[in-house]
Design a protein around this motif. Structure first.
Motif, PDB file in Angstrom:
ATOM      1  N   MET A   1     -23.282  -3.734  49.222  1.00 46.48           N
ATOM      2  CA  MET A   1     -22.195  -3.592  50.181  1.00 46.48           C
ATOM      3  C   MET A   1     -22.501  -2.480  51.193  1.00 46.48           C
ATOM      4  O   MET A   1     -21.637  -2.030  51.911  1.00 46.48           O
ATOM      5  N   ALA A   2     -23.769  -2.059  51.214  1.00 48.78           N
ATOM      6  CA  ALA A   2     -24.143  -0.958  52.099  1.00 48.78           C
ATOM      7  C   ALA A   2     -23.846  -1.313  53.550  1.00 48.78           C
ATOM      8  O   ALA A   2     -24.133  -2.424  53.999  1.00 48.78           O
ATOM      9  N   GLY A   3     -23.267  -0.378  54.265  1.00 49.06           N
ATOM     10  CA  GLY A   3     -23.005  -0.576  55.682  1.00 49.06           C
ATOM     11  C   GLY A   3     -21.709  -1.298  55.985  1.00 49.06           C
ATOM     12  O   GLY A   3     -21.221  -1.265  57.104  1.00 49.06           O
ATOM     13  N   VAL A   4     -21.126  -1.946  54.974  1.00 47.81           N
ATOM     14  CA  VAL A   4     -19.889  -2.691  55.205  1.00 47.81           C
ATOM     15  C   VAL A   4     -18.707  -1.762  54.978  1.00 47.81           C
ATOM     16  O   VAL A   4     -18.605  -1.130  53.931  1.00 47.81           O
ATOM     17  N   GLN A   5     -17.819  -1.670  55.957  1.00 45.88           N
ATOM     18  CA  GLN A   5     -16.630  -0.835  55.750  1.00 45.88           C
ATOM     19  C   GLN A   5     -15.611  -1.564  54.897  1.00 45.88           C
ATOM     20  O   GLN A   5     -15.071  -1.025  53.958  1.00 45.88           O
ATOM     21  N   TRP A   6     -15.337  -2.807  55.255  1.00 49.78           N
ATOM     22  CA  TRP A   6     -14.486  -3.645  54.426  1.00 49.78           C
ATOM     23  C   TRP A   6     -14.730  -5.106  54.792  1.00 49.78           C
ATOM     24  O   TRP A   6     -15.201  -5.423  55.881  1.00 49.78           O
ATOM     25  N   HIS A   7     -14.405  -5.977  53.835  1.00 51.32           N
ATOM     26  CA  HIS A   7     -14.606  -7.412  54.044  1.00 51.32           C
ATOM     27  C   HIS A   7     -13.337  -8.105  54.513  1.00 51.32           C
ATOM     28  O   HIS A   7     -13.393  -9.092  55.230  1.00 51.32           O
ATOM     29  N   TYR A   8     -12.210  -7.611  54.038  1.00 51.92           N
ATOM     30  CA  TYR A   8     -10.929  -8.215  54.421  1.00 51.92           C
ATOM     31  C   TYR A   8      -9.937  -7.109  54.756  1.00 51.92           C
ATOM     32  O   TYR A   8      -9.998  -6.022  54.168  1.00 51.92           O
ATOM     33  N   VAL A   9      -9.020  -7.433  55.645  1.00 47.36           N
ATOM     34  CA  VAL A   9      -7.861  -6.572  55.884  1.00 47.36           C
ATOM     35  C   VAL A   9      -6.640  -7.389  55.494  1.00 47.36           C
ATOM     36  O   VAL A   9      -6.474  -8.519  55.956  1.00 47.36           O
ATOM     37  N   LEU A  10      -5.833  -6.848  54.600  1.00 49.99           N
ATOM     38  CA  LEU A  10      -4.648  -7.582  54.152  1.00 49.99           C
ATOM     39  C   LEU A  10      -3.395  -6.766  54.432  1.00 49.99           C
ATOM     40  O   LEU A  10      -3.334  -5.573  54.121  1.00 49.99           O
ATOM     41  N   LYS A  11      -2.407  -7.420  54.965  1.00 46.91           N
ATOM     42  CA  LYS A  11      -1.126  -6.750  55.209  1.00 46.91           C
ATOM     43  C   LYS A  11      -0.216  -6.941  53.996  1.00 46.91           C
ATOM     44  O   LYS A  11      -0.041  -8.063  53.507  1.00 46.91           O
ATOM     45  N   PHE A  12       0.325  -5.843  53.526  1.00 45.20           N
ATOM     46  CA  PHE A  12       1.297  -5.871  52.426  1.00 45.20           C
ATOM     47  C   PHE A  12       2.626  -5.327  52.927  1.00 45.20           C
ATOM     48  O   PHE A  12       2.652  -4.371  53.697  1.00 45.20           O
ATOM     49  N   ILE A  13       3.704  -5.923  52.439  1.00 44.59           N
ATOM     50  CA  ILE A  13       5.018  -5.362  52.724  1.00 44.59           C
ATOM     51  C   ILE A  13       5.677  -4.947  51.407  1.00 44.59           C
ATOM     52  O   ILE A  13       5.364  -5.516  50.350  1.00 44.59           O
ATOM     53  N   ILE A  14       6.512  -3.948  51.477  1.00 48.75           N
ATOM     54  CA  ILE A  14       7.178  -3.431  50.278  1.00 48.75           C
ATOM     55  C   ILE A  14       8.683  -3.546  50.503  1.00 48.75           C
ATOM     56  O   ILE A  14       9.216  -2.944  51.444  1.00 48.75           O
ATOM     57  N   THR A  15       9.346  -4.349  49.666  1.00 44.31           N
ATOM     58  CA  THR A  15      10.789  -4.538  49.849  1.00 44.31           C
ATOM     59  C   THR A  15      11.546  -4.242  48.561  1.00 44.31           C
ATOM     60  O   THR A  15      10.956  -4.150  47.484  1.00 44.31           O
ATOM     61  N   GLY A  16      12.849  -4.154  48.689  1.00 46.03           N
ATOM     62  CA  GLY A  16      13.711  -3.849  47.546  1.00 46.03           C
ATOM     63  C   GLY A  16      14.801  -2.888  47.990  1.00 46.03           C
ATOM     64  O   GLY A  16      14.763  -2.365  49.113  1.00 46.03           O
TER      65      GLY A  16
END
Ligand code: GDP
Length: 193
Positions: A1-16
């Protein structure tokens, strides 16, 4: 994984409901700390965190949004849900009302969010009832559990939610909750790939 910052960006929401610990979970995840008396008007609204899913050999950047005070409106704008891949639906294990209200939060999520969104039900404040013995209230001011694991698990199953109990205070299961949801999201990516 050298050189890779990230493979995916995922948005999460927090509710309650208000005061179940949404901001605290976010602070714990992104900052590894706990604030006993957070200022509600300065609620954390956004935080990001890199997590590694070793068996997938993937680094995922989580972008997490907290409802930060909007609970009182009981309905949040569509833009908040847009693009979310994951949702933490939070209740407080010592508050039956917050568990009951989780139903309407889920209805809100189902109405506005992507139907494929992965949702994990999180019973927070587990530290308050971790003794599980009958003298809980006497021991160090601990409060009584008002929602059993079995009941929450059953409801989560009925609604097709992942489920975990956690504590923003001790840190128990906080990262694990996000990791479980992330694994589930990645498994859906594989299914359509
Ligand atoms: P929010 O309104 O849902 O964002 O809730 P906050 O994160 O502001 O937390 C509400 C209150 O519950 C604060 O006093 C927190 O310190 C407290 N709190 C949050 N998480 C926990 C937890 O896991 N255990 C305990 N004992 N208290 C918590």
């Amino acid at each position: 994984m050298a050189g890779v910052q990230w493979h995916y960006v995922l948005k999460f929401i927090i509710t309650g409901d208000a005061a179940v610990g949404k901001s605290s979970l976010l602070v714990r995840l992104t900052d590894q700390r706990f604030l006993a008396n957070p200022d509600p008007t300065l609620g954390v609204e956004f935080g990001s965190k890199l997590i590694t899913i070793p068996e997938e050999n993937k680094i995922v950047k989580l972008q997490c949004w907290d409802t930060a005070g909007t609970e009182s409106f009981r309905s949040i704008t569509r833009s908040y849900y847009r693009g979310a891949a994951g949702c933490l639906l939070v209740y407080d294990v010592t508050s039956r009302q917050s568990f009951v209200n989780a139903r309407s939060w889920l209805a809100d999520v189902r109405e506005h969010a992507d139907p494929h969104l992965t949702c994990i039900l999180v019973g927070n404040k587990l530290d308050l009832c971790s003794d599980e013995s009958s003298d809980g209230a006497a021991a160090g001011g601990k409060r009584k559990r008002e929602v059993s694991i079995e009941e929450a698990e059953l409801w989560a199953k009925e609604e097709n939610l992942l489920f975990v109990e956690a504590s923003a205070k001790s840190g128990e299961n906080v990262e694990a909750a996000f990791e479980r949801a992330t694994r589930d999201i990645l498994s859906k990516v594989h299914r359509v790939a």
